[in-house]
Design a protein around this motif. Structure first.
Motif, PDB file in Angstrom:
ATOM      1  N   ASP A  56       0.848  -1.189   0.000  1.00  0.00           N
ATOM      2  CA  ASP A  56       0.000   0.000   0.000  1.00  0.00           C
ATOM      3  C   ASP A  56       0.884   1.239   0.000  1.00  0.00           C
ATOM      4  O   ASP A  56       1.989   1.227   0.525  1.00  0.00           O
ATOM      5  N   VAL A  57       0.371   2.315  -0.604  1.00  0.00           N
ATOM      6  CA  VAL A  57       1.093   3.589  -0.685  1.00  0.00           C
ATOM      7  C   VAL A  57       0.112   4.704  -0.355  1.00  0.00           C
ATOM      8  O   VAL A  57      -1.023   4.700  -0.836  1.00  0.00           O
ATOM      9  N   ASP A  58       0.541   5.658   0.479  1.00  0.00           N
ATOM     10  CA  ASP A  58      -0.289   6.815   0.781  1.00  0.00           C
ATOM     11  C   ASP A  58       0.494   8.087   0.474  1.00  0.00           C
ATOM     12  O   ASP A  58       1.392   8.473   1.224  1.00  0.00           O
ATOM     13  N   ARG A  59       0.182   8.721  -0.645  1.00  0.00           N
ATOM     14  CA  ARG A  59       0.747  10.007  -1.081  1.00  0.00           C
ATOM     15  C   ARG A  59       2.275  10.058  -1.057  1.00  0.00           C
ATOM     16  O   ARG A  59       2.869  11.076  -0.738  1.00  0.00           O
ATOM     17  N   ASP A  60       2.920   8.984  -1.367  1.00  0.00           N
ATOM     18  CA  ASP A  60       4.381   8.921  -1.411  1.00  0.00           C
ATOM     19  C   ASP A  60       5.015   9.293  -0.069  1.00  0.00           C
ATOM     20  O   ASP A  60       6.143   9.731  -0.009  1.00  0.00           O
ATOM     21  N   GLU A  61       4.252   9.139   1.012  1.00  0.00           N
ATOM     22  CA  GLU A  61       4.761   9.446   2.351  1.00  0.00           C
ATOM     23  C   GLU A  61       4.769   8.227   3.260  1.00  0.00           C
ATOM     24  O   GLU A  61       5.558   8.138   4.175  1.00  0.00           O
ATOM     25  N   MET A  62       3.839   7.301   3.028  1.00  0.00           N
ATOM     26  CA  MET A  62       3.706   6.126   3.872  1.00  0.00           C
ATOM     27  C   MET A  62       3.584   4.899   2.978  1.00  0.00           C
ATOM     28  O   MET A  62       2.904   4.926   1.952  1.00  0.00           O
ATOM     29  N   PHE A  63       4.279   3.840   3.393  1.00  0.00           N
ATOM     30  CA  PHE A  63       4.285   2.621   2.607  1.00  0.00           C
ATOM     31  C   PHE A  63       4.049   1.424   3.519  1.00  0.00           C
ATOM     32  O   PHE A  63       4.592   1.368   4.619  1.00  0.00           O
ATOM     33  N   ILE A  69       4.469  -0.812   8.477  1.00  0.00           N
ATOM     34  CA  ILE A  69       4.245   0.530   7.937  1.00  0.00           C
ATOM     35  C   ILE A  69       5.550   1.313   8.049  1.00  0.00           C
ATOM     36  O   ILE A  69       6.178   1.349   9.117  1.00  0.00           O
ATOM     37  N   ASP A  71       7.475   5.164   6.988  1.00  0.00           N
ATOM     38  CA  ASP A  71       7.335   6.545   6.545  1.00  0.00           C
ATOM     39  C   ASP A  71       8.569   6.910   5.730  1.00  0.00           C
ATOM     40  O   ASP A  71       9.690   6.528   6.083  1.00  0.00           O
ATOM     41  N   SER A  79       5.424   2.230  -5.875  1.00  0.00           N
ATOM     42  CA  SER A  79       4.062   1.910  -6.298  1.00  0.00           C
ATOM     43  C   SER A  79       3.664   0.578  -5.697  1.00  0.00           C
ATOM     44  O   SER A  79       4.513  -0.255  -5.364  1.00  0.00           O
TER      45      SER A  79
END
Length: 117
Positions: A56-63, A69, A71, A79
């Motif tokens: 999972d990716v959240d706005r290129d800030e969290m993976f 998880i 940061d 991606s």
């Protein structure tokens, strides 16, 4: 006056050619280093067993990489589905880690936040 203009034009062409040559040399060194790094990284059989998938990716800030998880400490451009290997630090253990994206051949620095619950 024509001679001065011709000399000036030749000088600028020479400068452009030198700049172009240095740029090509720089780019080829970086791609050669990237290929060398990947070969040396993947030559170890234990590394091949430690390839992880970005879930999972959240706005290129969290993976989310498998079950943890992370940061980003910088822009990583990961991606969902990218294959990564930890080049510095250990998966799920070290607070700071550097991963190497096998899809785009780029390193990325991460901070471990916590396990997925």
């Amino acid at each position: 006056m024509n001679r001065f203009t011709t000399d000036e034009l030749m000088s600028s062409r020479t400068g452009i050619l030198i700049l172009l040559g240095l740029t090509i040399a720089f780019l080829s060194i970086n791609s050669a280093h990237s290929a060398w790094f990947e070969r040396s990284l993947l030559s170890d059989n234990t590394v091949k067993d430690n390839i992880y998938t970005v879930k999972d990716v959240d706005r290129d800030e969290m993976f989310v990489i498998d079950d943890f998880i992370y940061d980003a400490r910088q822009s990583c451009y990961l991606s969902i589905g990218d294959q990564v290997v930890f080049s510095e630090g250990r998966y799920g253990i070290d607070y700071r880690a550097t991963i190497y994206d096998l899809n785009y051949r780029e390193p990325c620095e991460l901070l471990l936040r916590d396990p997925v619950s």
